[in-house]
Design a protein around this motif. Structure first.
Motif, PDB file in Angstrom:
ATOM      1  N   UNK A  13     104.621  81.556  23.387  1.00 48.66           N
ATOM      2  CA  UNK A  13     105.316  81.123  22.175  1.00 48.66           C
ATOM      3  C   UNK A  13     105.815  79.690  22.327  1.00 48.66           C
ATOM      4  N   UNK A  14     106.274  79.358  23.516  1.00 46.65           N
ATOM      5  CA  UNK A  14     106.825  78.032  23.748  1.00 46.65           C
ATOM      6  C   UNK A  14     105.772  76.940  23.552  1.00 46.65           C
ATOM      7  N   UNK A  15     104.483  77.317  23.725  1.00 47.39           N
ATOM      8  CA  UNK A  15     103.400  76.339  23.571  1.00 47.39           C
ATOM      9  C   UNK A  15     102.856  76.292  22.155  1.00 47.39           C
ATOM     10  N   UNK A  22     107.304  88.257  13.651  1.00 44.43           N
ATOM     11  CA  UNK A  22     107.585  89.584  14.200  1.00 44.43           C
ATOM     12  C   UNK A  22     107.268  89.600  15.690  1.00 44.43           C
ATOM     13  N   UNK A  23     108.023  90.402  16.429  1.00 38.52           N
ATOM     14  CA  UNK A  23     107.747  90.635  17.839  1.00 38.52           C
ATOM     15  C   UNK A  23     107.749  92.134  18.086  1.00 38.52           C
ATOM     16  N   UNK A  24     106.653  92.655  18.638  1.00 37.57           N
ATOM     17  CA  UNK A  24     106.561  94.057  18.996  1.00 37.57           C
ATOM     18  C   UNK A  24     106.442  94.151  20.510  1.00 37.57           C
ATOM     19  N   UNK A  25     107.196  95.032  21.120  1.00 39.09           N
ATOM     20  CA  UNK A  25     107.117  95.249  22.553  1.00 39.09           C
ATOM     21  C   UNK A  25     106.959  96.742  22.804  1.00 39.09           C
ATOM     22  N   UNK A  26     106.043  97.113  23.678  1.00 40.99           N
ATOM     23  CA  UNK A  26     105.798  98.516  23.978  1.00 40.99           C
ATOM     24  C   UNK A  26     106.842  99.016  24.969  1.00 40.99           C
ATOM     25  N   UNK A  27     107.143 100.318  24.961  1.00 43.84           N
ATOM     26  CA  UNK A  27     108.047 100.860  25.977  1.00 43.84           C
ATOM     27  C   UNK A  27     107.478 100.625  27.368  1.00 43.84           C
ATOM     28  N   UNK A  28     108.340 100.434  28.388  1.00 46.00           N
ATOM     29  CA  UNK A  28     107.843 100.219  29.742  1.00 46.00           C
ATOM     30  C   UNK A  28     107.239 101.481  30.331  1.00 46.00           C
ATOM     31  N   UNK A  29     106.516 101.311  31.426  1.00 46.98           N
ATOM     32  CA  UNK A  29     105.932 102.453  32.125  1.00 46.98           C
ATOM     33  C   UNK A  29     107.048 103.374  32.602  1.00 46.98           C
ATOM     34  N   UNK A  30     106.807 104.681  32.557  1.00 47.80           N
ATOM     35  CA  UNK A  30     107.825 105.666  32.926  1.00 47.80           C
ATOM     36  C   UNK A  30     108.244 105.476  34.368  1.00 47.80           C
ATOM     37  N   UNK A  61     103.141  89.189  19.411  1.00 51.48           N
ATOM     38  CA  UNK A  61     103.934  88.306  18.561  1.00 51.48           C
ATOM     39  C   UNK A  61     103.094  87.889  17.368  1.00 51.48           C
ATOM     40  N   UNK A  62     103.648  88.040  16.167  1.00 53.93           N
ATOM     41  CA  UNK A  62     102.990  87.613  14.936  1.00 53.93           C
ATOM     42  C   UNK A  62     103.717  86.383  14.421  1.00 53.93           C
ATOM     43  N   UNK A  63     102.991  85.284  14.252  1.00 53.34           N
ATOM     44  CA  UNK A  63     103.567  84.042  13.767  1.00 53.34           C
ATOM     45  C   UNK A  63     103.537  84.004  12.242  1.00 53.34           C
ATOM     46  N   UNK A  65     102.343  81.893  10.329  1.00 53.57           N
ATOM     47  CA  UNK A  65     101.085  81.405   9.772  1.00 53.57           C
ATOM     48  C   UNK A  65      99.959  82.432   9.907  1.00 53.57           C
ATOM     49  N   UNK A  66     100.302  83.653  10.361  1.00 56.32           N
ATOM     50  CA  UNK A  66      99.320  84.724  10.450  1.00 56.32           C
ATOM     51  C   UNK A  66      98.686  84.902  11.808  1.00 56.32           C
ATOM     52  N   UNK A  67      98.869  83.950  12.729  1.00 54.84           N
ATOM     53  CA  UNK A  67      98.274  84.088  14.050  1.00 54.84           C
ATOM     54  C   UNK A  67      98.980  85.165  14.857  1.00 54.84           C
ATOM     55  N   UNK A  68      98.224  85.804  15.749  1.00 59.37           N
ATOM     56  CA  UNK A  68      98.748  86.880  16.581  1.00 59.37           C
ATOM     57  C   UNK A  68      98.575  86.499  18.045  1.00 59.37           C
ATOM     58  N   UNK A  69      99.656  86.574  18.813  1.00 62.29           N
ATOM     59  CA  UNK A  69      99.616  86.322  20.250  1.00 62.29           C
ATOM     60  C   UNK A  69      99.823  87.648  20.958  1.00 62.29           C
ATOM     61  N   UNK A  70      98.904  88.003  21.845  1.00 64.81           N
ATOM     62  CA  UNK A  70      98.955  89.307  22.494  1.00 64.81           C
ATOM     63  C   UNK A  70      97.895  90.198  21.897  1.00 64.81           C
ATOM     64  N   UNK A  71      97.762  91.375  22.428  1.00 67.95           N
ATOM     65  CA  UNK A  71      96.724  92.300  21.995  1.00 67.95           C
ATOM     66  C   UNK A  71      97.325  93.373  21.130  1.00 67.95           C
ATOM     67  N   UNK A  72      96.675  93.692  20.017  1.00 62.14           N
ATOM     68  CA  UNK A  72      97.147  94.765  19.135  1.00 62.14           C
ATOM     69  C   UNK A  72      95.992  95.697  18.843  1.00 62.14           C
ATOM     70  N   UNK A  73      95.584  96.426  19.882  1.00 64.33           N
ATOM     71  CA  UNK A  73      94.516  97.413  19.788  1.00 64.33           C
ATOM     72  C   UNK A  73      93.195  96.760  19.417  1.00 64.33           C
ATOM     73  N   UNK A  74      92.563  97.170  18.293  1.00 60.61           N
ATOM     74  CA  UNK A  74      91.223  96.698  17.967  1.00 60.61           C
ATOM     75  C   UNK A  74      91.216  95.410  17.154  1.00 60.61           C
ATOM     76  N   UNK A  75      92.405  94.809  16.975  1.00 62.29           N
ATOM     77  CA  UNK A  75      92.467  93.498  16.324  1.00 62.29           C
ATOM     78  C   UNK A  75      92.524  93.541  14.822  1.00 62.29           C
TER      79      UNK A  75
END
Length: 458
Positions: A13-15, A22-30, A61-63, A65-75
């Protein structure tokens, strides 16, 4: 693009010269160890105070302008591209194995089957236990007071929970101080758990909250007002993401689950219908028999909508209406091309029918081109809507397909529930990673009452 950790995403994000939407974060490993982190307990849960395990969890992370940083399943995320802006040059989905029979004939769509007999809902009970400290005791009455204090912080907000016992006139809350001492509240909150740590399912990241989630979903199902209109959406705008099935009429939360990141071993249904479609079918399968027996009308956005999913819902006896991305429409479909639709006047409509699967595709030119797949309706009866005309310098009436009006009327249930939750959100934080999900579930039950017209808890 591979899955990226929260730390990697935040560094990216800093770059980026863009604003975060929006920012989505998954729960950590058990982990079977403690969830606690060092630091002041009352200041946890903020963006700049995440634990090491949270920073190593997958994130998206969803910017703006519509760009997505990170993976969101099948895109195929709804934020990546609106359906009216999707490029026809995109690669078509390989998951679509349906046989189609397209026609422009105005044939009537399929009727709903009669509902099956209603089943008697199951009554569940809740059992609480604390096993961390052998000297720790807890009564149901105390637990209810703790929940009451948490809900009170929805609308009676102070800088930290210790301020409720402050003797200063501008801070002291007699209702909280009279219900429980500060030390006792801190002790109960410290030890409160929703699951037995010795019986956790390491393959399910929500195992620490799963018992409470199951209980709430069962309660929501028992109290559901039997509305046939359902919408599925994602209400959490920052942090963890929840899949929510809500009444399209009043926003009543019927069933929910927490997004756990991209599946390493996708189920057969996810391989066939994608992450979004698989999630919808799984949520529907978990509904009470009395609700599944209804002739449900399901409204979804373009993250979920695909013609195989729409056909599968119809096969199960449900109607489905949803906006659809261009890359999910078969090349054989004779619907008017998006570029050609953009050249037409506002209010132009193009409709084709797949008689093999009883699906109508309706494309409409408004400010932009919108495409909706439905087994329930198409363009008729045409409606009139008011739009501002720059050429005529006044509002003019333009045609609108009935399916668009139907979609707009019933797709806002999740948003309405989210607005109710936002009005009164628990304001007491902790450093346990699952605490914001725990308080969201309490808020969801509270928000459900607001959707039904009840007053907030006092």
């Amino acid at each position: 693009m591979g899955t990226q950790s929260a730390m990697e995403v935040f560094d990216a994000i800093e770059d980026e010269d863009a604003v975060v939407d929006k920012i989505f974060i998954a729960p950590p490993v058990v982990s079977f160890e403690s969830d606690e982190d060092t630091g002041e307990e009352d200041c946890g849960g903020m963006f700049n105070n995440l634990s090491g395990r949270q920073l190593s969890a997958p994130a998206v992370v969803v910017l703006t302008d519509g760009r997505v940083i990170g993976d969101d399943d099948d895109g195929d995320t709804e934020e990546e591209e609106e359906p009216q802006q999707a490029s026809t040059s995109k690669k078509r989905s390989q998951k679509d194995a349906l046989d189609y029979n397209w026609t422009n004939s105005k044939t009537r769509l399929t009727k709903f089957p009669d509902a099956r007999p209603l089943a008697v809902p199951t009554i569940l009970t809740i059992k609480y236990a604390a096993v961390t400290d052998s000297n720790f005791q807890l009564t149901i009455g105390e637990l209810k007071r703790v929940v009451g204090i948490l809900l009170l912080s929805d609308y009676h907000q102070l800088p930290s929970r210790r301020h409720y016992w402050n003797t200063d006139e501008d801070l002291h809350c007699a209702l909280v101080a009279g219900a429980m001492s500060r030390n006792r509240l801190e002790e109960i909150i410290r030890y409160i758990h929703c699951a037995d740590n010795t019986r956790q399912n390491s393959s399910n990241r929500m195992t620490k909250l799963r018992p409470m989630m199951d209980i709430l979903n069962a309660r929501f199902g028992e109290a559901y007002p039997m509305d046939c209109n359902l919408d599925l959406d994602e209400p959490v705008r920052f942090g963890y993401k929840a899949w929510c099935l809500n009444s399209g009429t009043n926003g009543f939360l019927l069933h929910f689950d927490i997004y756990q990141g991209a599946s390493v071993d996708a189920s057969e249904v996810e391989c066939k219908f994608g992450k979004g479609g698989g999630t919808l079918l799984r949520l529907l399968d978990n509904l009470p028999d009395a609700v599944r027996a209804l002739p449900l009308r399901i409204y979804i956005d373009n993250y979920f909508t695909g013609l195989p999913l729409v056909a599968e819902l119809r096969r199960r006896g449900y109607a489905c209406t949803g906006t659809i991305q261009e890359n999910r429409i078969p090349r054989s479909c004779p619907i008017t091309d998006q570029k050609a639709m953009k050249r037409k006047p506002r209010g132009a409509v193009s409709v084709v029918y797949d008689t093999a699967n009883k699906i109508a595709l309706t494309r409409w030119k408004d400010n932009a081109v919108v495409t909706i797949a439905s087994t329930l309706a198409a363009e008729h009866p045409l409606q009139k809507v008011s739009r501002w005309s720059r050429q005529e310098k006044k509002k003019v009436a333009v045609d609108q397909p009935f399916v668009v009006q139907l979609y707009n009327r019933s797709m806002g249930g999740t948003d309405r529930a989210d607005q109710s939750i936002e009005l009164y959100r628990i304001n007491m934080r902790r450093k346990k990673w699952w605490w914001p999900i725990f308080t969201w579930m309490l808020d969801a039950g509270h928000g459900r009452l607001q959707c039904m017209g009840a007053a907030p808890a006092g």
